[in-house]
Structure formats: C-alpha cells, structure tokens
Scaffold this motif. Sequence first.
Motif, PDB file in Angstrom:
ATOM      1  N   ARG A 155      39.210  43.111  47.871  1.00 44.78           N
ATOM      2  CA  ARG A 155      40.578  43.470  47.970  1.00 44.78           C
ATOM      3  C   ARG A 155      41.174  44.693  47.109  1.00 44.78           C
ATOM      4  O   ARG A 155      42.069  45.843  47.634  1.00 44.78           O
ATOM      5  CB  ARG A 155      41.576  42.377  47.874  1.00 44.78           C
ATOM      6  N   PHE A 156      41.014  44.690  45.113  1.00 41.34           N
ATOM      7  CA  PHE A 156      41.748  46.010  44.904  1.00 41.34           C
ATOM      8  C   PHE A 156      40.384  46.631  44.591  1.00 41.34           C
ATOM      9  O   PHE A 156      40.906  47.524  44.233  1.00 41.34           O
ATOM     10  CB  PHE A 156      41.785  45.386  43.677  1.00 41.34           C
TER      11      PHE A 156
ATOM     12  N   ALA B 274      43.894  44.525  39.984  1.00 41.93           N
ATOM     13  CA  ALA B 274      44.003  46.044  40.258  1.00 41.93           C
ATOM     14  C   ALA B 274      42.279  46.579  39.134  1.00 41.93           C
ATOM     15  O   ALA B 274      41.604  48.192  39.326  1.00 41.93           O
ATOM     16  CB  ALA B 274      44.771  46.245  40.099  1.00 41.93           C
ATOM     17  N   ARG B 275      43.298  46.610  37.703  1.00 37.18           N
ATOM     18  CA  ARG B 275      42.109  47.514  36.911  1.00 37.18           C
ATOM     19  C   ARG B 275      40.525  47.033  37.231  1.00 37.18           C
ATOM     20  O   ARG B 275      39.708  47.547  37.065  1.00 37.18           O
ATOM     21  CB  ARG B 275      42.738  47.035  35.987  1.00 37.18           C
ATOM     22  N   ALA B 276      40.046  45.792  37.281  1.00 37.70           N
ATOM     23  CA  ALA B 276      39.287  45.437  37.535  1.00 37.70           C
ATOM     24  C   ALA B 276      38.248  46.098  38.581  1.00 37.70           C
ATOM     25  O   ALA B 276      37.134  46.297  38.481  1.00 37.70           O
ATOM     26  CB  ALA B 276      38.815  43.811  37.430  1.00 37.70           C
ATOM     27  N   GLY B 277      39.448  45.752  39.783  1.00 39.70           N
ATOM     28  CA  GLY B 277      39.185  46.840  41.303  1.00 39.70           C
ATOM     29  C   GLY B 277      38.373  47.778  41.133  1.00 39.70           C
ATOM     30  O   GLY B 277      37.472  48.797  41.721  1.00 39.70           O
ATOM     31  N   ALA B 278      39.188  49.055  40.120  1.00 38.10           N
ATOM     32  CA  ALA B 278      39.274  50.352  39.891  1.00 38.10           C
ATOM     33  C   ALA B 278      37.429  50.495  39.351  1.00 38.10           C
ATOM     34  O   ALA B 278      37.049  51.625  39.286  1.00 38.10           O
ATOM     35  CB  ALA B 278      40.135  50.665  38.885  1.00 38.10           C
TER      36      ALA B 278
ATOM     37  N   TYR C 249      34.287  33.637  45.577  1.00 39.93           N
ATOM     38  CA  TYR C 249      36.138  33.217  45.747  1.00 39.93           C
ATOM     39  C   TYR C 249      36.873  35.118  44.781  1.00 39.93           C
ATOM     40  O   TYR C 249      37.685  35.390  45.349  1.00 39.93           O
ATOM     41  CB  TYR C 249      36.958  32.418  45.353  1.00 39.93           C
ATOM     42  N   GLU C 250      36.209  34.882  43.313  1.00 40.16           N
ATOM     43  CA  GLU C 250      36.047  36.313  42.694  1.00 40.16           C
ATOM     44  C   GLU C 250      35.763  37.220  43.797  1.00 40.16           C
ATOM     45  O   GLU C 250      36.978  38.521  42.930  1.00 40.16           O
ATOM     46  CB  GLU C 250      36.469  36.327  41.300  1.00 40.16           C
TER      47      GLU C 250
END
Length: 396
Positions: free
Chosen positions: A207-208, A178-182, A200-201
């Motif tokens: 998704r986040f 989630a932090r990486a997605g932010a 895949y990563e």
Amino acid sequence: MSADLFDPTRPHTCKPGQAARELGLKRGDFDRAVQLGCIRTVPDEGGGGGRRVERAEIERVRAQDGFPDSLLDRVRVVGTAEGAALMEIPAGRFTRLARLGLLVPAAFYLNRYRAVVWLYLAEELRRFATGAENAHLLKGRTPETLRGQLAAGVDLRARNWRGRHLGLLLRRAEDPWARAGAVAAFLTPVDIADIVKDPYERAHLNRFRPTPLGHGVPGPPATHAAEQITTAQDADEIGWLRSELARLVEEARGVAPVPRPAARPVPPLIRTAPRPIPPMARTVTGATEEATRFPKPASPSRGPESSFSESTRRLTEPAARTEEPPARPTRPTARSCEPVVRPIEPMSATRPAVRPTAPTAPRGHGPARSGPQWSPRGLRAWLRRRSPRATGAARA
C-alpha cells in the motif's frame, strides 16, 4: 466532485493541481519542486492517499525574492545537448561524465523511438562547471582510470537516478511503513517476498509502495525499458536495499503492527454415532414351472376315439403330475435385491443342448408305470385299424 466543495473542515488546503495554477507552474515543474523540497505538502486526511498543499505554504513561496523566476530556475531541467552547451563542453564529453556518475540525472522519459532521454538540473550543471576541482574533467585528456571504466562499459546514470529518487521518497515519508515501501519500490516482488514472509505485512507494505514511473507507458518495449531503470540491477545495490528493507520492516513492526483479521471461533466438530442399516426383506420365490410345449386337448371325446385320445395324450405329454403341489407360502411385498441365478448348462460342440424331461407318468394315483413305447409308424397302422372308415370300407 472535488472534496473542497463538500468538506468545510479543510479550507486551509488545496489540491496539487490548484496549487500549481496559483503558483504559475506547469504540473511537471510543480511535481519536481515538491520532490526537491521547494514546496512542502501534507497527507490528504480525506482518506484518498494523495497529498495536499496548505494555503500558508503557497503564501510562503510567493513571498520569496524573484518569484516566480527564482523557483523556475531551481526546477529547470535540460537534456544532453542543452546541458553540454550550458557547461561549454562537447556533447560526447558530457555523456562520458554522466556515465561515470559525475553528473546525476534528475528525471527521464522515453521518446517516440522508445529511447531513454535523461534530464539534468540546470542549476547543478552550472555549479559543476564553475567548481575549480572539476576543471581537469572539462578540458584536456580524461584520466586513465576513468577511461578504463568507460572501456568496461560502466553506466551509472540509472543507478544514480534511483539513489536520488530514493532520497526524495524517504524525505517525504512520515510513517515507518512508508519508508519501508519507498525502499521496496526498487526491488522485485521476489526479493520482497523473500524478506517479508508474512502475507499480511506484505500486503500492508504494498500500500505504501510508490507507483513505478514506467507504469502505463504504452508498448511492451517501453515498459521493459522503464522497469530496467526503476529496478535495482547491480548485486551490491540489491544487497544494500534488501538489508535496508529488512531493518525498516523490523522497525515498523515495533512501532505500528500490521492489522490482522480477528480470529473466528471454530465450533467443535460433532460426530454422530453410526446407525446400523436395517436389513432389506428378501423375496421368497417358488420353483418355476416349465410351460408345456404341446397344447392340451379341449375335452376327451366319447366313442371309439376316446381310447385313442387317452393313449395319444399319454405319449405326447412330457410329464405328468402324480399329486397336487403343496400350497405356496405367502410371499412378502418387498422384493429381494439378490437376483435368482440359474446354473448355466454346458453346451456340446457336436450336439445341441436338450433340456431333460421328466419320465412319463399316468394321471391316476400311484407310482408311474413303464408302458410300451410306440413308434410313429406303428401308431399310424394302429390308427388305420381302429378307424371306423377303414372298417366300413373293408366290410364293403
């Protein structure tokens, strides 16, 4: 249908809409209070991916002094004109301070003319106006260094908003991915694909990623303006976000590896030995016979014309058989795939092609004998002499 109606395992939480109604806040003010940390939320355990508010958190906010006015003052936002009046400075000076990055916007929206309208927290503006270190910026001449930046076209409002919004997203993130997605929310898909090579990563990271604020804005110009604000533009900002994304993704790999589909065993390839194709039976074709051009007489007549018919048949038949042809071999039922090709006879330019004929041979046994050649004119004279009518006329 709401999850609270059929899920008795979560009676201590409620949806954000219901929490905003119980606290007496508009939905926009409630979302801003969540972003600023005034109201804490928890992840939705039902699998929807949203956020929920606990009942204990609602009771805590209600128990604060001066509720709800104190909460509304903390989340109140103002525009340029209202903010300048609050700070008791001209609107032009307020805009210059915001472009220099001294006033950080908290939100933005696009008006009906597709122009960006920046909003600022009223509490922060009052704190800036009352600070003694900022008195020279509110009155008098603007310092020379700041005027040079304004002349160069510096505008840090969008970058400061991205920095504030990134801090809010990181504060709410509870998972390494989630932090990486932010962080990835402010980079282009090309930059993300350049850093995260594994598909895949990359799919798990998307998704986040929070939904862009400009998503769903009507009109291509409005969408383009929203993308310009929510995406990093400066080279140093892009470089910092890329390095931070690479670090967070590497940390997330060690904590929670990305799930991958199970590898399916591939059966070995079985190749059969090639079988020879059985040869096809060929058709045995005998020699073709030439059809006789002239019709044969029905039967020889007896009398004085028998010798004439025999001589005529000898002259007009193209060829005679000296012996009976041998019996043909039995033909197989299958036909040959190879066609019978006959040689093409050359054609003369001046004379039409004439098919060669076999020499005339008698019908009896023995070798063919060469007889006298009769011309058509002599044949008529001979026929007149042999005709019984001509003989009777001569006698008479």
